[in-house]
Design a protein around this motif. Sequence first.
Motif, PDB file in Angstrom:
ATOM      1  N   THR A 162     -12.218 -42.739  -2.719  1.00 37.39           N
ATOM      2  CA  THR A 162     -11.958 -41.848  -4.682  1.00 37.39           C
ATOM      3  C   THR A 162     -11.991 -40.523  -5.123  1.00 37.39           C
ATOM      4  O   THR A 162     -10.913 -39.844  -5.403  1.00 37.39           O
ATOM      5  CB  THR A 162     -12.091 -42.354  -5.881  1.00 37.39           C
ATOM      6  OG1 THR A 162     -14.266 -42.858  -5.350  1.00 37.39           O
ATOM      7  CG2 THR A 162     -11.554 -44.404  -5.381  1.00 37.39           C
ATOM      8  N   TYR A 165      -9.160 -38.412  -3.007  1.00 41.51           N
ATOM      9  CA  TYR A 165      -8.053 -38.205  -3.700  1.00 41.51           C
ATOM     10  C   TYR A 165      -8.560 -37.946  -5.050  1.00 41.51           C
ATOM     11  O   TYR A 165      -7.252 -37.156  -5.406  1.00 41.51           O
ATOM     12  CB  TYR A 165      -8.128 -39.835  -4.371  1.00 41.51           C
ATOM     13  CG  TYR A 165      -7.188 -40.237  -4.850  1.00 41.51           C
ATOM     14  CD1 TYR A 165      -5.377 -40.858  -4.832  1.00 41.51           C
ATOM     15  CD2 TYR A 165      -6.913 -40.528  -6.243  1.00 41.51           C
ATOM     16  CE1 TYR A 165      -4.243 -40.802  -5.272  1.00 41.51           C
ATOM     17  CE2 TYR A 165      -5.842 -40.674  -7.633  1.00 41.51           C
ATOM     18  CZ  TYR A 165      -4.325 -40.894  -7.156  1.00 41.51           C
ATOM     19  OH  TYR A 165      -3.794 -41.004  -7.519  1.00 41.51           O
ATOM     20  N   ASP A 237      -9.868 -38.004 -13.318  1.00 35.86           N
ATOM     21  CA  ASP A 237     -10.754 -38.496 -12.323  1.00 35.86           C
ATOM     22  C   ASP A 237     -11.855 -37.722 -11.448  1.00 35.86           C
ATOM     23  O   ASP A 237     -12.227 -37.598 -10.348  1.00 35.86           O
ATOM     24  CB  ASP A 237      -9.144 -38.191 -11.380  1.00 35.86           C
ATOM     25  CG  ASP A 237      -8.745 -39.966 -11.575  1.00 35.86           C
ATOM     26  OD1 ASP A 237      -9.293 -40.604 -12.307  1.00 35.86           O
ATOM     27  OD2 ASP A 237      -6.855 -39.338 -11.609  1.00 35.86           O
ATOM     28  N   GLU A 240     -15.594 -38.541 -10.508  1.00 33.43           N
ATOM     29  CA  GLU A 240     -15.397 -38.617  -9.031  1.00 33.43           C
ATOM     30  C   GLU A 240     -16.986 -38.228  -8.897  1.00 33.43           C
ATOM     31  O   GLU A 240     -17.829 -38.444  -7.674  1.00 33.43           O
ATOM     32  CB  GLU A 240     -14.619 -38.871  -8.148  1.00 33.43           C
ATOM     33  CG  GLU A 240     -13.525 -39.868  -8.187  1.00 33.43           C
ATOM     34  CD  GLU A 240     -13.972 -41.472  -8.280  1.00 33.43           C
ATOM     35  OE1 GLU A 240     -15.472 -42.029  -7.883  1.00 33.43           O
ATOM     36  OE2 GLU A 240     -14.271 -42.612  -9.270  1.00 33.43           O
TER      37      GLU A 240
END
Length: 640
Positions: A162, A165, A237, A240
Amino acid sequence: MLKTLGLIAVLAPLAGALLAGLSGKALGRAWSHRVTILGVLISFLISVFLFKEVLNGNSWNGAVYTWATIGDTPLHIGFLIDRLTVLMMIVVTFVSLMVHVYTIGYMAEDPGYQRFFSYISLFTFSMLMLVMSNNFLQLFFGWEAVGLVSYLLIGFWYTRPTAIYANLKAFLVNRVGDFGFLLGIALILTHFGSLDYGTVFSKANANPLDITLICLLLFVGAMGKSAQFPLHVWLPDSMEGPTPISALIHAATMVTAGIFMVARMSPLFELSQTALSVVLVIGALTAFSMALVAITQFDIKRVVAYSTLSQLGYMTAALGASAYSAGIFHLMTHAFFKAVLFLGAGSVIIAMHHEQDMRRMGGLKKYMPITYWTVLIGAFANAGLPPFAGFFSKDSILEAVHLSTTPGAAFAYWLLAAGVFIGGIYSFRLVFMTFHGEERMDAETKSQLRESPWVVTLPLVLLAIPSVAAGWLIGPVLFGGYFGDAIRILPEHPAIGEMAKQFHGVLGFIGHGFMTLPLWLGIAGAVLAWYLYVVNRGMPKKIAIFFGPVYALVERKYGFDELYSWLFAQGARLVGTGLWKGGDQMAIDGVMVNGSARLVGWFAGVVRLVQSGLIYWYAFVMIFGVCAIYALVKYRLIGV
């Protein structure tokens, strides 16, 4: 002297980053954080000194050295130390210093300890290069450097799919923005023949086509870096990465770069009403739409992340309303209270053994009083309630947009006002779900709950102070001519000037706030959050069921991730497949490589029919050839 101090301020974090990064094993964990903290501390102290010098009328704008020359155009590395620069330097270095200290506690058991300190110190160096630049070349260097280091930090835990990504997503989305930004810089060089701010600003004229195109391209870059709709998808995101870097990215470095850049480019943007209108509407759309997403999230860091997106929308809207000083003022106050919220969330995550779902929290107030009170201060500031810092900066933006003559201002104002109501909900929803109500964690986690160590709580307390008091500087910063010539506003954009006429001190501003709709909307949002998450906790689920598809759409972030995955990722795969099958297999292998081989084989087969090995056949061919040549000569067809 200012030149020398500027160099030291920039290079001190770089030196710390190099020492911790290249000699981390030899230095050990303790000395790695000491050298990086020392470097950032030196930068902060110099920033404070430069701030005092600039207030006394001393500024500096010049080249440090010439990097290259293209024709008659020199490419310099240089500094512009003015009032806008030193304000940004103080914000960046102070928040970075607090994050460095906080990291000692948060990353204590991480095997990449030295590497992390090297990265965050390098991040600080990159942002300082950006805000201190006096030309577009150095601006672009800092622009790309913060993007590179953010890629490294978001993917710091590179064994997690993750995280990989997320950092790739951030990198690719920012490539879209940076492509527009680079085109804008290229157009500036073509149009003005220089990359120096002073030269470009002095030559700027109201040529609508050129200036508008330049400003829109530059703003595309800002949309990427400052995560504005529709290039906002990378920022949530980025959670992360470790929490300290989430705080640094969201509060004082990468996402503020676009806001700073547009404010610095005010002499250009003021000449294009079209560009200002686009900036205003995009900012308002981002502020409202991302606030809605925040109230559907349960990951504590993602709630704060979507809060950042919404607050960046307010800053962007201020820029579009020609209220550049209000946008930068909100950038400053937001840096403090958003750092509090992120670092407070990190403190909770430490206590909860890296659990981030607020549905598994609750009742933490009695276990973590310092974290609770500092996060509560951050929530009040984030919701824009007086007398906390966020009230003054956010309310000034709303007032400026309300008074703005930029096309789209009325539409933007109501979006921003609605965003205040939603901001009150999500800010206090986080507080109530995390710190109040029943304790929803498991027994083992509950038995180990305790306040975070002092290296975590001290930065929270120090950041909470300006989260309360920084807004009280609204008089000199917004209406006292603090920015001087660093920001230029044309007479036809009178919002800040009109506000200055009505300003009667901090208490007067608070009193005026109680007579306007936005403040009551913020209060209503906070009260509604209390009712939904303290008094009637079953109601939010009923509301989600009632709104059904609408709630699902907002919870899925309007489907942008799926859309971009289908349109760009799947589209890229389809293009790649077409190039592979049509280009590589068919054209290259089928025609050029294998086709040429087949052609040679076919020709050889034809020649093989002639080469039979029979003597009478060869004699016949020779006789036929001689007769043919004789006939051609006879009838003079070959000129022999």
